[in-house]
Design an enzyme around this catalytic site. Structure first.
Site, short mmCIF file in Angstrom:
data_model
loop_
_atom_site.label_atom_id
_atom_site.label_comp_id
_atom_site.label_asym_id
_atom_site.label_seq_id
_atom_site.Cartn_x
_atom_site.Cartn_y
_atom_site.Cartn_z
N MET A 1 0.85 -1.19 0.00
CA MET A 1 0.00 0.00 0.00
C MET A 1 0.89 1.25 0.00
O MET A 1 0.43 2.34 0.35
CB MET A 1 -0.96 -0.03 1.20
CG MET A 1 -1.89 -1.25 1.13
SD MET A 1 -3.44 -1.05 2.00
CE MET A 1 -2.87 -0.93 3.66
N GLY A 2 2.15 1.07 -0.39
CA GLY A 2 3.06 2.22 -0.52
C GLY A 2 3.65 2.66 0.79
O GLY A 2 3.64 1.92 1.77
N LEU B 1 6.84 3.05 1.22
CA LEU B 1 7.75 1.90 1.28
C LEU B 1 8.87 2.12 2.29
O LEU B 1 9.36 3.23 2.48
CB LEU B 1 8.35 1.64 -0.11
CG LEU B 1 7.33 1.36 -1.22
CD1 LEU B 1 8.05 1.07 -2.54
CD2 LEU B 1 6.40 0.21 -0.86
N HIS B 2 9.26 1.04 2.93
CA HIS B 2 10.34 1.07 3.93
C HIS B 2 11.21 -0.18 3.73
O HIS B 2 10.96 -0.98 2.81
CB HIS B 2 9.77 1.14 5.34
CG HIS B 2 8.69 0.12 5.60
ND1 HIS B 2 8.94 -1.22 5.69
CD2 HIS B 2 7.35 0.26 5.77
CE1 HIS B 2 7.82 -1.87 5.93
NE2 HIS B 2 6.83 -1.00 5.96
N GLY C 1 11.32 -2.91 5.17
CA GLY C 1 10.58 -4.18 5.18
C GLY C 1 10.15 -4.54 3.77
O GLY C 1 10.36 -5.66 3.30
N HIS C 2 9.57 -3.55 3.06
CA HIS C 2 9.16 -3.79 1.66
C HIS C 2 10.39 -4.12 0.81
O HIS C 2 10.35 -5.00 -0.05
CB HIS C 2 8.48 -2.55 1.07
CG HIS C 2 7.19 -2.19 1.73
ND1 HIS C 2 7.00 -1.00 2.40
CD2 HIS C 2 6.01 -2.86 1.81
CE1 HIS C 2 5.75 -0.95 2.86
NE2 HIS C 2 5.14 -2.06 2.52
N GLY D 1 5.18 -10.08 4.07
CA GLY D 1 5.94 -10.04 5.32
C GLY D 1 5.20 -10.78 6.43
O GLY D 1 3.97 -10.79 6.48
O1 PAF Z 1 -0.08 -5.90 3.56
C1 PAF Z 1 -0.51 -4.96 2.86
O2 PAF Z 1 0.18 -3.95 2.66
C2 PAF Z 1 -1.89 -5.08 2.25
O3 PAF Z 1 -2.77 -5.74 3.12
C3 PAF Z 1 -1.89 -5.71 0.86
C4 PAF Z 1 -1.44 -7.17 0.92
C5 PAF Z 1 -0.99 -4.94 -0.08
C6 PAF Z 1 -3.31 -5.70 0.28
O4 PAF Z 1 -3.80 -4.41 0.16
#
Ligand code: PAF
Length: 282
Positions: free
Chosen positions: A28-29, A31-32, A34-35, A147
């Site tokens: 969901m943007g 970003l850090h 972890g992503h 994650g």
């Molecule tokens: O974990 C998230 O960021 C959200 O739940 C996901 C998997 C992107 C779905 O919107």
């Protein structure tokens, strides 16, 4: 970095690269690290990595949380650009992804959806299942990376893949933590410096739980955690449970053949923070 904004655009690109394996990181943007750890794993295991950035309205039961969710698309794109030229972004708008009716489907995820987040966030997992299936249909990945901070969500996605018969490998990745132990989350950017420091108590408490796990009863551990957060003005415990890692059912007594995990949600002001820690066998 090219940002694909419609299903038609991303599918045209992906169809042209059909012979390549695609690792998918839905986000969901905001970003850090972890992503980024998910993106790096996807790049090791695949030839291309697609990162979706979409704040999904159907998984929020709290309109204020949805409104305040950080949206930083250009910053996210600059960050991903530093990682690799094999990464691309899919950032659709709600109508492009959902069509004219932005609403959840209902899934039969079974008992795992009724525990913890399912009990506290009404309709949350139907919203997650809906958006993830729409994203899977658009991106058609070989593997998708999630994650373990959202451990229950990871189990729900595995179930989704079974229900919808997707040929997609679901890969769970370790939680990445801040220097003070707080699990990395896009919501952390909403914490003041003081709240950020205070939130270190969450992981500290989980580690204490793990230490106590072998020696005291589950009810004593539950009491201990409640007491810790009662004594702290800035943090409000929403729930703490010890659950069977396979069924996600809350347990009162352990059996040494099962594997367990401690799950916690704490509010710091309006910010909801989630974490968990594996406790191993009973
Ligand atoms: O974990 C998230 O960021 C959200 O739940 C996901 C998997 C992107 C779905 O919107």
């Amino acid at each position: 970095m090219k940002i694909y904004k419609t299903q038609a655009e991303i599918q045209r690109y992906i169809n042209a690269k059909r012979s390549l394996s695609i690792g998918f990181v839905p986000t969901m943007g905001a970003l850090h690290d972890g992503h980024l750890s998910l993106v790096n794993k996807a790049l090791i295991e695949n030839e291309l990595c697609v990162v979706s950035i979409f704040v999904n309205p159907t998984q929020f039961d709290n309109p204020n949380d949805l409104k305040k969710y950080p949206r930083t698309l250009q910053k996210d794109a600059s960050l991903l650009q530093t990682v690799s030229d094999k990464v691309l972004i899919y950032a659709p708008n709600a109508t492009d992804l959902y069509g004219s009716e932005i609403k959840s489907r209902h899934f039969k995820f079974g008992p795992i959806a009724k525990e913890m987040e399912g009990a506290f966030r009404h309709g949350h997992f139907d919203g997650v299942g809906t958006v993830v299936s729409l994203l899977f249909d658009a991106v058609k990945p070989s593997s998708a990376y999630f994650g373990e901070k959202d451990f229950q969500q990871l189990q729900i996605i595995k179930k989704l893949v079974q229900i919808e018969k997707y040929n997609i490998q679901i890969v769970g990745c370790d939680i990445v933590r801040e220097r003070n132990g707080l699990a990395k989350s896009s919501r952390n950017t909403r914490l003041s410096e003081k709240q950020f420091d205070e939130a270190a108590l969450i992981y500290k408490t989980l580690k204490e739980v793990k230490q106590k796990w072998g020696s005291i009863s589950i009810s004593s551990i539950n009491e201990y955690v409640k007491k810790v957060f009662k004594q702290h003005n800035g943090l409000e415990l929403e729930y703490f449970v010890i659950a069977n890692e396979a069924t996600l059912k809350t347990v009162k007594r352990k059996r040494n053949t099962n594997t367990y995990r401690a799950f916690i949600v704490v509010f710091s002001g309006e910010v909801r923070l989630i974490d968990n820690l594996s406790l191993g066998q009973g």
